[in-house]
Design an enzyme around this catalytic site. Structure first.
Site, short mmCIF file in Angstrom:
data_model
loop_
_atom_site.label_atom_id
_atom_site.label_comp_id
_atom_site.label_asym_id
_atom_site.label_seq_id
_atom_site.Cartn_x
_atom_site.Cartn_y
_atom_site.Cartn_z
N SER A 120 -33.81 -24.07 -4.29
CA SER A 120 -33.06 -24.72 -3.21
C SER A 120 -34.02 -25.32 -2.19
O SER A 120 -33.88 -25.17 -0.97
CB SER A 120 -32.12 -23.72 -2.53
OG SER A 120 -31.21 -23.17 -3.45
N ARG A 175 -26.01 -8.30 -1.63
CA ARG A 175 -26.96 -9.40 -1.74
C ARG A 175 -28.39 -8.94 -1.43
O ARG A 175 -28.62 -8.09 -0.56
CB ARG A 175 -26.53 -10.56 -0.85
CG ARG A 175 -25.15 -11.06 -1.23
CD ARG A 175 -24.74 -12.30 -0.48
NE ARG A 175 -25.54 -13.44 -0.86
CZ ARG A 175 -25.34 -14.67 -0.39
NH1 ARG A 175 -24.35 -14.89 0.47
NH2 ARG A 175 -26.09 -15.68 -0.77
N ASP A 200 -25.51 -25.05 -4.85
CA ASP A 200 -24.19 -24.79 -4.29
C ASP A 200 -23.14 -25.75 -4.83
O ASP A 200 -21.94 -25.48 -4.71
CB ASP A 200 -24.23 -24.88 -2.76
CG ASP A 200 -24.70 -23.59 -2.11
OD1 ASP A 200 -24.82 -22.57 -2.82
OD2 ASP A 200 -24.94 -23.60 -0.89
N ARG A 260 -16.71 -21.03 -2.29
CA ARG A 260 -17.05 -22.22 -3.04
C ARG A 260 -16.35 -22.26 -4.40
O ARG A 260 -16.05 -23.34 -4.91
CB ARG A 260 -18.56 -22.35 -3.19
CG ARG A 260 -19.26 -22.45 -1.85
CD ARG A 260 -20.42 -23.41 -1.84
NE ARG A 260 -20.97 -23.49 -0.48
CZ ARG A 260 -20.50 -24.26 0.48
NH1 ARG A 260 -19.44 -25.03 0.23
NH2 ARG A 260 -21.05 -24.28 1.67
N LYS A 310 -22.64 -25.73 7.80
CA LYS A 310 -22.94 -24.34 8.15
C LYS A 310 -24.45 -24.12 8.24
O LYS A 310 -24.95 -23.50 9.18
CB LYS A 310 -22.37 -23.39 7.11
CG LYS A 310 -22.71 -21.91 7.38
CD LYS A 310 -22.48 -21.03 6.17
CE LYS A 310 -23.62 -21.17 5.17
NZ LYS A 310 -23.54 -20.17 4.08
#
Length: 431
Positions: free
Chosen positions: A195, A123, A312, A384, A23
């Site tokens: 990240s 978010r 993740d 997830r 993605k």
């Protein structure tokens, strides 16, 4: 979709599996192709809710995207400026769409209304919106921290900018990809980047489309502007985050799984490094001509591991931690509380529902080994979480995943693929 019971693993688990494209790579490739001079062809693109939302967002902004075949997308480049002068963009659940398209739209000229689902409205967007205001855009309502917003774009000024990176690397990636469209180069100082492999991915893909970024570690980036992306043919690699569930399945069941087309070395996605965690726990990992292979070699070791760069996949580790020989402590993942759900709290609560002792802190999670019992896993609409706890179900008879349809966000066919790992699977082709 009704609740999905997870069946125990096949005793002879030895599979080669082909997974959908990444993605993260797909959406970056779509944006860079849209902004390029000339047309592009994106191959092996992921077809899922998040990429569909991204394509629809591009189309709302005037970009022509044509699906030629499964995973094959033709994108007509806009030579650096999105054509629409007024548009309403519904990003649905896709944070990459909201953040990347906001920055790209700010480089254009026009008025753009950007919104999303209830989940996406929770978010954070504030740091990116403040940065776009500094570079010349106007945002309503004033001081907005979340969607919906109305962006009045006048082009990007360039210059020097400081951005917090501890909330989401997507803010940084969004600005990096839009910056070449500005009137002058951008120097971007990033405080506390999380990240970081996603930032490396962004820089590498910008270079592949013709714009080279100077970087000082992950703390400072200098982006040339005005600069031109060039259209090209671009192949998307398999999704490493989704691969983590299949690799973990092999490690925890003593089986073997090969993910076709994914490599340990040279992958754009940092999440491929999840196999390093499995290797530290005792699994065997090797590159093969077909792809990356993980084999379970026996009981897994407990460990303490920092997963800020591959956050993740922390849920995948949490799902196999109950079967380790010692406690598993995961650190450096405080930002996951701001993802599709409060992932730390959700993992802790679901593990406890299965009878496993788990303690979540501000920045991490500690899990004590035990024997999970049958329970219903509530993924809170988070793809997830649903996929991670499917791994635990391979060794927990009676475990059921509620709302399994939430996996459509990034892997609509996940449970069809997953059935090949379960005891009642029939022999069938990997594709």
């Amino acid at each position: 979709m009704p609740a999905r019971p997870i069946r125990p693993a096949r005793p002879d688990l030895d599979l080669v599996v082909r997974l959908p494209g990444s993605k993260s790579v797909t959406n970056r490739a779509l944006l860079l192709a849209a902004l390029a001079h000339g047309d592009s062809l994106v191959l092996d693109a992921l077809e899922a809710e998040d990429t569909s939302a991204f394509i629809d967002g591009l189309r709302a902004l005037g970009v022509r995207v044509e699906r030629q075949a499964a995973g094959r997308l033709a994108v007509e480049g806009t030579a650096g400026r999105l054509p629409a002068e007024r548009a309403a963009v519904d990003c649905r659940d896709a944070a990459t769409a909201a953040r990347f398209l906001l920055a790209a739209a700010a480089a254009a000229h026009g008025v753009f209304e950007v919104d999303g689902s209830r989940q996406l409205r929770r978010r954070p967007m504030g740091p990116l919106l403040r940065a776009l205001e500094t570079l010349g855009a106007a945002v309503r309502p004033p001081g907005a921290e979340r969607l919906p917003v109305t962006l009045t774009a006048r082009g990007l000024s360039g210059g020097a900018l400081r951005l917090p990176g501890d909330v989401s690397s997507q803010f940084v990636s969004a600005l990096l990809m839009a910056a070449p469209l500005g009137a002058a180069p951008l120097t971007l100082d990033v405080a506390g980047a999380v990240s970081r492999p996603y930032l490396d991915m962004t820089v590498a893909m910008m270079r592949a489309f013709g714009v080279a970024v100077d970087g000082d570690g992950h703390a400072r980036y200098t982006v040339p502007a005005p600069a031109a992306y060039r259209g090209r043919e671009y192949a998307v690699e398999p999704d490493a985050s989704t691969a983590s569930y299949f690799f973990a399945a092999a490690a925890v069941t003593g089986g073997r799984v090969t993910v076709e087309g994914l490599r340990r070395d040279g992958a754009l996605q940092g999440d491929v490094r999840f196999v390093d965690v499995l290797e530290a726990m005792g699994a065997a990992v090797r590159d093969t001509p077909r792809g990356l292979e993980v084999s379970g070699t026996g009981p897994l070791n407990g460990l303490t591991v920092e997963m800020g760069d591959i956050s993740d996949t922390f849920m995948t580790l949490a799902a196999i931690a109950p079967f380790a020989l010692g406690p598993v402590t995961i650190a450096g993942i405080g930002n996951v509380r701001l993802k599709e759900s409060d992932r730390l709290a959700a993992v802790e609560e679901n593990l406890r529902a299965a009878g496993i002792h788990a303690e979540a802190g501000a920045d991490g999670l500690r899990i004590v080994p035990g024997t999970p019992h049958a329970t219903e896993i509530d993924p809170r609409g988070d793809h997830r979480l649903a996929m991670s706890f499917a791994v635990m179900g391979l060794r927990t008879p009676g475990l059921t995943i509620l709302d399994p349809g939430c996996v459509a966000k990034t892997c609509p066919g996940f449970f069809d693929l997953w059935r090949r790992l379960e005891r009642d699977a029939v022999a069938e082709a990997a594709d």
